[in-house]
Design an enzyme around this catalytic site. Structure first.
Site, PDB file in Angstrom:
ATOM      1  N   ASN A 189       0.858  -1.198   0.000  1.00 60.43           N
ATOM      2  CA  ASN A 189       0.000   0.000   0.000  1.00 60.43           C
ATOM      3  C   ASN A 189       0.886   1.236   0.000  1.00 60.43           C
ATOM      4  OD1 ASN A 189       0.508   0.827   2.854  1.00 60.43           O
ATOM      5  ND2 ASN A 189      -0.348  -1.203   3.211  1.00 60.43           N
ATOM      6  N   LYS A 214     -11.640  -3.536  18.269  1.00 62.14           N
ATOM      7  CA  LYS A 214     -10.239  -3.883  18.537  1.00 62.14           C
ATOM      8  C   LYS A 214      -9.849  -3.578  19.987  1.00 62.14           C
ATOM      9  CE  LYS A 214      -9.031  -3.230  13.686  1.00 62.14           C
ATOM     10  NZ  LYS A 214      -7.926  -3.362  12.741  1.00 62.14           N
ATOM     11  N   LYS A 248       9.148 -17.056 -10.720  1.00 60.20           N
ATOM     12  CA  LYS A 248       8.447 -15.896 -11.265  1.00 60.20           C
ATOM     13  C   LYS A 248       7.257 -16.346 -12.120  1.00 60.20           C
ATOM     14  CE  LYS A 248       9.160 -11.789 -14.006  1.00 60.20           C
ATOM     15  NZ  LYS A 248       9.893 -11.271 -15.151  1.00 60.20           N
TER      16      LYS A 248
HETATM   17  N1  CTP Z   1      -4.135  -3.317  11.795  1.00 62.99           N
HETATM   18  C1  CTP Z   1      -3.397  -4.359  12.312  1.00 62.99           C
HETATM   19  N2  CTP Z   1      -3.326  -5.546  11.643  1.00 62.99           N
HETATM   20  C2  CTP Z   1      -3.974  -5.721  10.478  1.00 62.99           C
HETATM   21  C3  CTP Z   1      -4.735  -4.668   9.929  1.00 62.99           C
HETATM   22  C4  CTP Z   1      -4.786  -3.457  10.612  1.00 62.99           C
HETATM   23  O1  CTP Z   1      -2.816  -4.186  13.376  1.00 62.99           O
HETATM   24  N3  CTP Z   1      -3.870  -6.882   9.842  1.00 62.99           N
HETATM   25  C5  CTP Z   1      -4.186  -2.062  12.551  1.00 62.99           C
HETATM   26  C6  CTP Z   1      -3.532  -0.892  11.846  1.00 62.99           C
HETATM   27  O2  CTP Z   1      -2.165  -0.794  12.234  1.00 62.99           O
HETATM   28  C7  CTP Z   1      -4.330   0.287  12.381  1.00 62.99           C
HETATM   29  C8  CTP Z   1      -5.706  -0.304  12.641  1.00 62.99           C
HETATM   30  O3  CTP Z   1      -5.533  -1.718  12.700  1.00 62.99           O
HETATM   31  O4  CTP Z   1      -3.829   0.757  13.617  1.00 62.99           O
HETATM   32  C9  CTP Z   1      -6.750   0.011  11.600  1.00 62.99           C
HETATM   33  O5  CTP Z   1      -6.277  -0.340  10.328  1.00 62.99           O
HETATM   34  P1  CTP Z   1      -7.186  -0.147   9.066  1.00 62.99           P
HETATM   35  O6  CTP Z   1      -6.443  -0.671   7.860  1.00 62.99           O
HETATM   36  O7  CTP Z   1      -7.718   1.242   9.025  1.00 62.99           O
HETATM   37  O8  CTP Z   1      -8.431  -1.067   9.414  1.00 62.99           O
HETATM   38  P2  CTP Z   1      -8.783  -2.559   9.143  1.00 62.99           P
HETATM   39  O9  CTP Z   1      -8.702  -3.316  10.424  1.00 62.99           O
HETATM   40  O10 CTP Z   1      -7.983  -3.088   8.018  1.00 62.99           O
HETATM   41  O11 CTP Z   1     -10.340  -2.471   8.779  1.00 62.99           O
HETATM   42  P3  CTP Z   1     -11.103  -2.144   7.382  1.00 62.99           P
HETATM   43  O12 CTP Z   1     -10.456  -3.018   6.349  1.00 62.99           O
HETATM   44  O13 CTP Z   1     -12.478  -2.510   7.696  1.00 62.99           O
HETATM   45  O14 CTP Z   1     -10.917  -0.666   7.137  1.00 62.99           O
END
Ligand code: CTP
Length: 405
Positions: free
Chosen positions: A211, A344, A290
């Protein structure tokens, strides 16, 4: 609590190493940032750089011998180490370090330091063999024991042709140690764990899913915790940001590596901030070779990664550990953040929009809203550094001191 040198009084003690010329640049930077700078030099330092260089840059007479200092009537060698905010010894030669370790006061620099009551930062810089000699290692250990902050030298090519540790660190690095001294140690005794950056989930030896996270917000939070006196561990996915020796950096690549590293370390931390943009999915099967484009119908089957923040929300002792998450959203910012806060089990979710150019991935600025059990606190649109400051102000005001017992 802005981090600046403005109106601060810094004494720089320059001793006789080739790196002395670099410290002229430091004095100049400090003056440009409105600091008052006094320079005190040894006789050996004057062989490498003239007192006139420093006095021209600082606009103040240099203290280069014990007796002129006394005669100047402006300040004595005793008050040099008492009235300023910080005393910076740079470069600190093996000889000066040995004298300081032995408690000797045989020149203006060592006398000022022995009599000092202000925080002292020592930047050793010397030939690699001198630096690695047991005598020097022992002397540096003694200085640490006496309460001096040591900024370890960098590794690289030396003026004498050798290669190894011994080079004076850059002002970019040393200035952060000085700023920490100038900042209230409101997080002294705390261990802060910050995650930052993206993760990479491999598809084959050439390709990965990732990302756009730059890691800037997480790195700014780690630095802010350092300034406030915390011991800081930064667990970072791949970024282009420079590391900083005052912060323990653990580099990881995948969500699983980040998970395992966080789980092996979170128990020692009192404040945990999950700033990383962790991938939610990884390829179910990674190709060892690959993938070729002849496979025209290539479909990636994905499986979810572990949610690190949610697992911390289950495992952490919420009375003794503060757990903070981020939420990067494109719509319904506050309601999404509140959902994550509850699901969470965190103390706080800092939510920002990823569709605005001034707050999204990679931007130097951010505008976060802190969503917590009692409501939502919007912070202004500002630099990521200032956002980090405001977030720690909020954390300290609302969650510290931690409950005990
Ligand atoms: N996070 C995490 N582990 C993951 C995904 C997310 O610890 N596998 C943590 C991120 O570091 C952040 C928080 O969760 O602090 C929210 O991440 P975000 O990407 O906004 O949310 P998601 O849990 O992925 O939810 P959604 O896909 O519904 O937006």
């Amino acid at each position: 609590m802005a981090h600046s040198f403005s109106n601060k009084h810094i004494v720089i003690a320059v001793t006789g190493g080739i790196a002395a010329y670099k410290v002229a640049g430091w004095a100049s930077s400090l003056v440009k940032e409105q600091a008052v700078v006094d320079v005190v030099m040894t006789e050996a330092a004057k062989q490498f750089i003239s007192p006139l260089t420093f006095s021209s840059l600082t606009g103040r007479a240099v203290f280069d011998d014990m007796f002129t200092a006394e005669r100047s009537g402006r300040i004595s060698h005793i008050s040099l180490g008492r009235e300023a905010d910080c005393l910076l010894v740079a470069p600190a030669t093996a000889n000066t370090i040995a004298h300081l370790a032995g408690g000797q006061a045989d020149n203006l620099v060592t006398t000022s330091i022995l009599a000092a009551t202000i925080p002292i930062i020592v930047c050793p810089a010397m030939n690699v063999k001198m630096y690695e000699h047991r005598a020097t290692r022992n002397n540096i250990a003694l200085l640490r024991e006496y309460g001096y902050e040591i900024v370890e030298p960098e590794t690289g090519a030396m003026a004498c042709g050798d290669f190894g540790p011994g080079r004076l660190p850059t002002w970019e690095i040393v200035s952060k140690y000085v700023l920490r001294i100038l900042t209230d140690s409101t997080l002294a005794g705390h261990h802060v764990l910050v995650t930052a950056g993206p993760t990479r989930e491999h598809l084959d030896p050439a390709r990965y899913l990732s990302n756009r996270s730059s890691g800037k917000m997480g790195y700014a939070l780690a630095l802010e915790a350092f300034y406030r006196g915390a011991a800081v561990t930064l667990i970072s996915g791949p970024t282009t940001l420079p590391s900083f020796p005052g912060i323990e950096l653990v580099e990881v690549e995948t969500a699983q590596e980040m998970h395992d590293t966080v789980m092996s370390r979170y128990q020692q931390s009192s404040i945990i901030i999950k700033g990383a943009a962790v991938a939610d999915f990884r390829a179910k099967h990674q190709s060892a070779q690959k993938i070729k484009k002849q496979d025209a119908t290539y479909v990636v089957e994905l499986e979810p990664t572990a949610d690190i923040l949610a697992e911390l929300g289950r495992r952490c002792d919420m009375n003794h550990q503060i757990l903070i998450g981020f939420a990067a959203e494109s719509e319904n910012l506050e309601s999404e953040a509140r959902r994550k806060l509850v699901q969470k089990n965190c103390h706080l979710i800092a939510v920002n929009s990823i569709v605005s150019p001034s707050t999204g991935f990679g931007a130097d600025t951010n505008q976060v809203t802190l969503v917590h059990k009692k409501g939502a606190t919007p912070l202004p649109l500002t630099s990521k550094e200032k956002t980090a400051e405001l977030m720690f102000d909020y954390i300290e005001d609302h969650f510290l001191p931690l409950q005990t017992g």
